[in-house]
Design an enzyme around this catalytic site. Sequence first.
Site, PDB file in Angstrom:
ATOM      1  N   LYS A  34     -29.271  12.976   2.376  1.00 18.02           N
ATOM      2  CA  LYS A  34     -29.123  12.896   3.827  1.00 18.02           C
ATOM      3  C   LYS A  34     -30.233  13.632   4.575  1.00 18.02           C
ATOM      4  O   LYS A  34     -30.688  13.179   5.626  1.00 18.02           O
ATOM      5  CB  LYS A  34     -27.761  13.441   4.257  1.00 18.02           C
ATOM      6  N   THR A  35     -30.696  14.773   4.037  1.00 20.90           N
ATOM      7  CA  THR A  35     -31.765  15.519   4.719  1.00 20.90           C
ATOM      8  C   THR A  35     -33.045  14.696   4.772  1.00 20.90           C
ATOM      9  O   THR A  35     -33.760  14.674   5.777  1.00 20.90           O
ATOM     10  CB  THR A  35     -32.025  16.859   4.002  1.00 20.90           C
ATOM     11  N   ASP A 215     -26.219  16.732  12.106  1.00 23.57           N
ATOM     12  CA  ASP A 215     -25.989  16.857  10.665  1.00 23.57           C
ATOM     13  C   ASP A 215     -24.596  17.445  10.414  1.00 23.57           C
ATOM     14  O   ASP A 215     -24.058  18.168  11.256  1.00 23.57           O
ATOM     15  CB  ASP A 215     -27.074  17.775  10.078  1.00 23.57           C
ATOM     16  N   GLU A 216     -24.027  17.141   9.267  1.00 17.72           N
ATOM     17  CA  GLU A 216     -22.703  17.669   8.870  1.00 17.72           C
ATOM     18  C   GLU A 216     -21.657  17.420   9.967  1.00 17.72           C
ATOM     19  O   GLU A 216     -20.895  18.321  10.346  1.00 17.72           O
ATOM     20  CB  GLU A 216     -22.789  19.171   8.559  1.00 17.72           C
ATOM     21  N   GLN A 246     -16.066  15.490   2.443  1.00 16.09           N
ATOM     22  CA  GLN A 246     -16.485  16.880   2.263  1.00 16.09           C
ATOM     23  C   GLN A 246     -16.086  17.756   3.451  1.00 16.09           C
ATOM     24  O   GLN A 246     -16.676  18.820   3.675  1.00 16.09           O
ATOM     25  CB  GLN A 246     -17.998  16.951   2.041  1.00 16.09           C
ATOM     26  N   ARG A 603     -20.748  19.225  -7.256  1.00 16.94           N
ATOM     27  CA  ARG A 603     -21.845  20.200  -7.348  1.00 16.94           C
ATOM     28  C   ARG A 603     -22.548  20.086  -8.694  1.00 16.94           C
ATOM     29  O   ARG A 603     -23.683  20.531  -8.856  1.00 16.94           O
ATOM     30  CB  ARG A 603     -21.329  21.642  -7.217  1.00 16.94           C
TER      31      ARG A 603
END
Length: 671
Positions: A34-35, A215-216, A246, A603
Amino acid sequence: MSGFRLSDLNPEQREAVRTTEGSLLILAGAGTGKTRVITARVCCLVLEGVDPSNILAVTFTNKAANEMRERLVGMMDKKEAKQVTMTTFHALCVRILRSGIDRLGYKNNFSIYDEGDQIGLLKKIITRTAAKDEKLDHNVAKNLISKAKNNGLREPAPGEEQTLAAAVFARYQAELKTLNAVDFDDLLLLAVQLLEEHEEVRAIWQRRFHYLMVDEFQDTNRLQLRLVTLLADERKNVAVVGDDDQSIYGWRGAEVTNILEFESHFPNPKVIKLEQNYRSTNAILQTANQLIRNNPRRRAKNLWSAQPGGDKVRVIAMTDDRQEAQFVVDEIRTRQITEASKWEDFAVLFRMNAQSRLVEQHLRSQKIPYRIIGGKSFFDRREVKDLLAYASCVLNTDDDVSLLRIINTPARGIGPSVVEEAVSFSSKARCSVWKALQDREFQEGLPTRSRKAVTAFAELVDRYETRLHEPLSDQPKILRDLVEEVGYLEDLRRSCKTPEEALSRETNVRDMLTSFEQYGAKSDEGLRGFLDEMLLRQEKEEEDEGEAKGSGVTLITLHAAKGLEFKNVYLLGLEEGLLPHDRSKTEGTVDEERRLLYVGITRAMRTLAMTWCQHRIKYGSPSPCVISSFAKELPTEHLDQRSHTQLMHTQMEPQTITARFDALRALLESQ
């Protein structure tokens, strides 16, 4: 823009980058890049002729903002990159308020109070506001005020005018304004108020930012959503990136409905799913996918990887938490040698900080470096230090450091001015603070209320010191009695921001008391020997951190692990009551607990092992446990389920043995 190439992106990422007009919801699953998409989209906008100063990208942490900014500098002209506003929500609000807060009755040079400033002000206000028989803990007040502000309240809710908390809230806000100061919650609250109530200010910022990216987005609260909608204006050029699977911060105000109901805030958006994962094996991803499908309200996604193969996810039953910690640490050491891995390749994840204690002890005993993320080292936590200080004080009343730590913990009416006078008196008289407190001349100089508080404290310490030095005394019981009499656990609970934090800290205290009992069973050196051992552990820990600062096996909470990745993950405590947490069933937050496990699973890059215990130490004694109900939701075809005993008796494949010996031989030859 030599660093920007659309060919580096997959089809879905390219579509997200090229969609520059209108509302856009990018559902970015874990590890889907995503970044990269956010920064590439900024580059694409600039290539299309958008003035970089008209672009705003907002995220939650300075770390994330800095990472995006650094990537952007490597992808486009540095001068243009600097003109793009990449910032956090709070930093953005400071900019907005500096330019117009005078319209709300503040001066533009307002101060921002941190947590320490808030607590200091609240203590004064509570003292002045509370009646003689009223009590309100300053941390409780701070948390209530914060929760109210995050719900958009600038004053006590109707019907609460007569409560002490409401009175403190009202006076706190009034005094902040008098001091020309705001706290962190005010930054959002007042920025939204300013934009809502003053059209000319809103117009300035709407003209400034033509393209917004968030973002997020799954972590936004109602105020942050309102801020975005106010800035968007009729252009509605808003692109949000997030993953409802998430969303794990509901306990601190995050609203998962913001992303689930995005269409109600920004009608007819384009929705693009990023599902190709660049982090994990398919076995790990399929395990995560199958788990999260059990959440009834979510936006469907299916993570997949182009990576072939991958080990099955292990679910291992342990007898108890000691065996669990021993197994994890032993396996990490073995794998670090045989696989020529780095310590940083391994991470131990847990639901609550208290679970790290035994793992820390075993890592220390094997001299394995480690780092704590998302929580302090067990031996550096406030409640552990407080308990050790109480023990040291009753063992040696002349220990000034320990006495000063607990003299007003919990609060017993011995304020900072009294402590300052006692320290000054002891310095002039060249005696310990303890002797100063008992000195008649010192006591006669105190107000009646303070004198009574000092006398009561001195009698408390003296009584327990006497008990401790009696022949054949039960020292563990004496320490437990002391903790109970001073009401330490009750005070600890009141000072915590969440029930989860309270339970974690209370467990730490009980674990320390249990450790002392266990020490007494194997040593006759009593409390002094125990304290010496604890001191040596802390000193060794500081040495290790100095030698390997920022390196080693990672110990991290599931909440803190979000956004990170590790080659090999051990997830501890897959038990009912722990994950999902008991409280989630009564509060209706089981879905968020499932999302938390999903975050933990995703993770892992290469291998994942999840453990559960048949017995775990809780409140100082072993309690029976059962495997988490979430375990039944995992796909059996991707799992390797066995007990610790079965694991120890499993024969290793000959090729595996050969490979490990070869790796070990190569490692030794390289030394």
